[in-house]
Design a protein around this motif. Structure first.
Motif, PDB file in Angstrom:
ATOM      1  N   GLY A 124       0.815  -1.210   0.000  1.00  0.00           N
ATOM      2  CA  GLY A 124       0.000   0.000   0.000  1.00  0.00           C
ATOM      3  C   GLY A 124       0.847   1.257   0.000  1.00  0.00           C
ATOM      4  N   SER A 125       1.918   1.258   0.797  1.00  0.00           N
ATOM      5  CA  SER A 125       2.804   2.421   0.855  1.00  0.00           C
ATOM      6  C   SER A 125       3.498   2.650  -0.482  1.00  0.00           C
ATOM      7  N   ARG A 126       3.945   1.573  -1.099  1.00  0.00           N
ATOM      8  CA  ARG A 126       4.636   1.715  -2.384  1.00  0.00           C
ATOM      9  C   ARG A 126       3.678   2.150  -3.484  1.00  0.00           C
ATOM     10  N   LEU A 127       2.451   1.639  -3.458  1.00  0.00           N
ATOM     11  CA  LEU A 127       1.462   2.056  -4.449  1.00  0.00           C
ATOM     12  C   LEU A 127       1.119   3.533  -4.286  1.00  0.00           C
ATOM     13  N   ALA A 128       0.969   3.986  -3.038  1.00  0.00           N
ATOM     14  CA  ALA A 128       0.649   5.388  -2.783  1.00  0.00           C
ATOM     15  C   ALA A 128       1.756   6.291  -3.306  1.00  0.00           C
ATOM     16  N   THR A 129       3.003   5.895  -3.091  1.00  0.00           N
ATOM     17  CA  THR A 129       4.135   6.679  -3.583  1.00  0.00           C
ATOM     18  C   THR A 129       4.120   6.747  -5.104  1.00  0.00           C
ATOM     19  N   SER A 130       3.838   5.623  -5.751  1.00  0.00           N
ATOM     20  CA  SER A 130       3.799   5.581  -7.208  1.00  0.00           C
ATOM     21  C   SER A 130       2.682   6.454  -7.763  1.00  0.00           C
ATOM     22  N   ILE A 131       1.505   6.390  -7.130  1.00  0.00           N
ATOM     23  CA  ILE A 131       0.370   7.178  -7.605  1.00  0.00           C
ATOM     24  C   ILE A 131       0.620   8.667  -7.410  1.00  0.00           C
ATOM     25  N   ARG A 132       1.219   9.029  -6.270  1.00  0.00           N
ATOM     26  CA  ARG A 132       1.541  10.444  -6.047  1.00  0.00           C
ATOM     27  C   ARG A 132       2.524  10.945  -7.091  1.00  0.00           C
ATOM     28  N   SER A 133       3.456  10.092  -7.475  1.00  0.00           N
ATOM     29  CA  SER A 133       4.414  10.465  -8.509  1.00  0.00           C
ATOM     30  C   SER A 133       3.704  10.740  -9.826  1.00  0.00           C
ATOM     31  N   GLN A 134       2.746   9.896 -10.184  1.00  0.00           N
ATOM     32  CA  GLN A 134       1.978  10.109 -11.409  1.00  0.00           C
ATOM     33  C   GLN A 134       1.151  11.395 -11.319  1.00  0.00           C
ATOM     34  N   GLU A 135       0.644  11.690 -10.124  1.00  0.00           N
ATOM     35  CA  GLU A 135      -0.192  12.877  -9.962  1.00  0.00           C
ATOM     36  C   GLU A 135       0.597  14.172 -10.081  1.00  0.00           C
ATOM     37  N   ASN A 136       1.917  14.078 -10.039  1.00  0.00           N
ATOM     38  CA  ASN A 136       2.725  15.271 -10.284  1.00  0.00           C
ATOM     39  C   ASN A 136       2.439  15.847 -11.668  1.00  0.00           C
ATOM     40  N   HIS A 137       2.014  14.986 -12.597  1.00  0.00           N
ATOM     41  CA  HIS A 137       1.630  15.476 -13.927  1.00  0.00           C
ATOM     42  C   HIS A 137       0.433  16.425 -13.817  1.00  0.00           C
ATOM     43  N   LEU A 138      -0.532  16.077 -12.965  1.00  0.00           N
ATOM     44  CA  LEU A 138      -1.704  16.933 -12.790  1.00  0.00           C
ATOM     45  C   LEU A 138      -1.330  18.230 -12.083  1.00  0.00           C
ATOM     46  N   ILE A 139      -0.483  18.128 -11.085  1.00  0.00           N
ATOM     47  CA  ILE A 139      -0.049  19.329 -10.364  1.00  0.00           C
ATOM     48  C   ILE A 139       0.608  20.304 -11.337  1.00  0.00           C
ATOM     49  N   ALA A 140       1.477  19.779 -12.195  1.00  0.00           N
ATOM     50  CA  ALA A 140       2.128  20.633 -13.194  1.00  0.00           C
ATOM     51  C   ALA A 140       1.111  21.183 -14.191  1.00  0.00           C
ATOM     52  N   LEU A 141       0.079  20.385 -14.461  1.00  0.00           N
ATOM     53  CA  LEU A 141      -0.933  20.804 -15.429  1.00  0.00           C
ATOM     54  C   LEU A 141      -1.723  22.016 -14.940  1.00  0.00           C
ATOM     55  N   PHE A 142      -1.957  22.102 -13.627  1.00  0.00           N
ATOM     56  CA  PHE A 142      -2.737  23.209 -13.076  1.00  0.00           C
ATOM     57  C   PHE A 142      -1.875  24.371 -12.588  1.00  0.00           C
ATOM     58  N   THR A 143      -0.637  24.128 -12.260  1.00  0.00           N
ATOM     59  CA  THR A 143       0.236  25.176 -11.733  1.00  0.00           C
ATOM     60  C   THR A 143       0.384  26.318 -12.742  1.00  0.00           C
ATOM     61  N   ALA A 144       0.324  27.543 -12.223  1.00  0.00           N
ATOM     62  CA  ALA A 144       0.532  28.774 -13.003  1.00  0.00           C
ATOM     63  C   ALA A 144      -0.648  29.147 -13.889  1.00  0.00           C
ATOM     64  N   ARG A 145      -1.755  28.423 -13.795  1.00  0.00           N
ATOM     65  CA  ARG A 145      -2.943  28.852 -14.542  1.00  0.00           C
ATOM     66  C   ARG A 145      -3.593  30.019 -13.803  1.00  0.00           C
ATOM     67  N   SER A 146      -4.151  30.927 -14.574  1.00  0.00           N
ATOM     68  CA  SER A 146      -4.698  32.149 -13.991  1.00  0.00           C
ATOM     69  C   SER A 146      -6.028  31.896 -13.310  1.00  0.00           C
ATOM     70  N   TYR A 147      -6.193  32.563 -12.167  1.00  0.00           N
ATOM     71  CA  TYR A 147      -7.449  32.449 -11.429  1.00  0.00           C
ATOM     72  C   TYR A 147      -7.596  33.654 -10.513  1.00  0.00           C
ATOM     73  N   ASP A 148      -8.714  34.378 -10.663  1.00  0.00           N
ATOM     74  CA  ASP A 148      -9.065  35.456  -9.755  1.00  0.00           C
ATOM     75  C   ASP A 148      -7.944  36.487  -9.624  1.00  0.00           C
ATOM     76  N   GLY A 149      -7.357  36.850 -10.746  1.00  0.00           N
ATOM     77  CA  GLY A 149      -6.340  37.905 -10.765  1.00  0.00           C
ATOM     78  C   GLY A 149      -4.949  37.469 -10.392  1.00  0.00           C
ATOM     79  N   SER A 150      -4.751  36.170 -10.147  1.00  0.00           N
ATOM     80  CA  SER A 150      -3.410  35.680  -9.831  1.00  0.00           C
ATOM     81  C   SER A 150      -3.206  34.351 -10.541  1.00  0.00           C
ATOM     82  N   VAL A 151      -2.133  33.671 -10.216  1.00  0.00           N
ATOM     83  CA  VAL A 151      -1.889  32.356 -10.809  1.00  0.00           C
ATOM     84  C   VAL A 151      -1.757  31.327  -9.694  1.00  0.00           C
ATOM     85  N   LEU A 152      -2.094  30.093 -10.025  1.00  0.00           N
ATOM     86  CA  LEU A 152      -2.080  29.026  -9.038  1.00  0.00           C
ATOM     87  C   LEU A 152      -0.640  28.626  -8.714  1.00  0.00           C
ATOM     88  N   THR A 153      -0.338  28.538  -7.434  1.00  0.00           N
ATOM     89  CA  THR A 153       0.988  28.124  -6.998  1.00  0.00           C
ATOM     90  C   THR A 153       1.066  26.597  -6.958  1.00  0.00           C
TER      91      THR A 153
END
Length: 209
Positions: A124-153
């Motif tokens: 379970g721990s190893r699977l969670a680490t692997s899935i979080r690694s894959q989710e970094n793609h989503l984090i990068a996908l949303f980072t710096a997009r504009s919202y409410d006069g600023s950008v997402l950190t």
């Protein structure tokens, strides 16, 4: 033409992953390495050589299973959209995936892997680490997009990604099991946009590192 050692190794790796998907989907934590190897036309020694252990094989199976999913998301959410537009596009993509021919088999595999992780905390721990690694793609996908006069950190994008995953997994299971009547693309998009609100993104730990 004779295969190189690297080509043969990749062929064996692919055969074992394909066999593991079939056996694990059917047997869950009772899946036997001997059957996986036999289906792939190899020995259990090949599993240990390529993956190190049964858990190593399962972790690679999940990463291999998720990789095209995240690649498709990146194509479905192009650059140039603001944050809410990107969230809307992601939600609609996810809802469409619930109607794909393999949707029920994917759900079955998800439940099976969850059951396996509950039986084996180390897995379970190893699977969670692997899935979080894959989710970094989503984090990068949303980072710096504009919202409410600023950008997402990046921390805000991570917070949003975690919440969207929980939302879509729950709704997706509801759709597949008939527990979410009326949850069409617009429903998914509206729910996701509501989640990606200023109140949520500016929560007390949204800017935590």
């Amino acid at each position: 033409m004779r295969m190189t050692r690297a080509e043969a190794r990749e062929r064996n790796r692919r055969a074992l992953l394909d066999a593991a998907l079939q056996v694990v989907s059917r047997d869950g934590y009772r899946a036997r390495l001997e059957e996986i190897a036999e289906r792939a036309g190899l020995t259990t020694g090949a599993i240990y050589s390529l993956f190190g252990s049964k858990n190593g094989l399962l972790v690679d199976l999940v990463a291999d299973y998720l990789r095209p999913h995240y690649e498709e998301i990146e194509q479905a959410v192009p650059a140039g959209l603001d944050l809410l537009e990107a969230v809307d596009a992601f939600a609609r993509y996810y809802r469409r995936s619930c109607d794909a021919p393999d949707a029920r088999s994917r759900l079955s595999l998800e439940f099976t892997l969850l059951d396996m992780a509950l039986h084996d905390p180390e897995l379970g721990s190893r699977l969670a680490t692997s899935i979080r690694s894959q989710e970094n793609h989503l984090i990068a996908l949303f980072t710096a997009r504009s919202y409410d006069g600023s950008v997402l950190t990046p921390p805000q994008a991570r917070r949003l990604t975690t919440a969207l995953r929980a939302l879509f997994v729950g709704l997706g299971q509801g759709v597949s099991l008939g527990l979410a009547p009326g949850a069409d693309e617009q429903y998914f998009a509206d729910a996701a946009r509501a989640l990606a609100s200023g109140a949520f993104l500016t929560g007390h730990d949204a800017d935590a590192s």
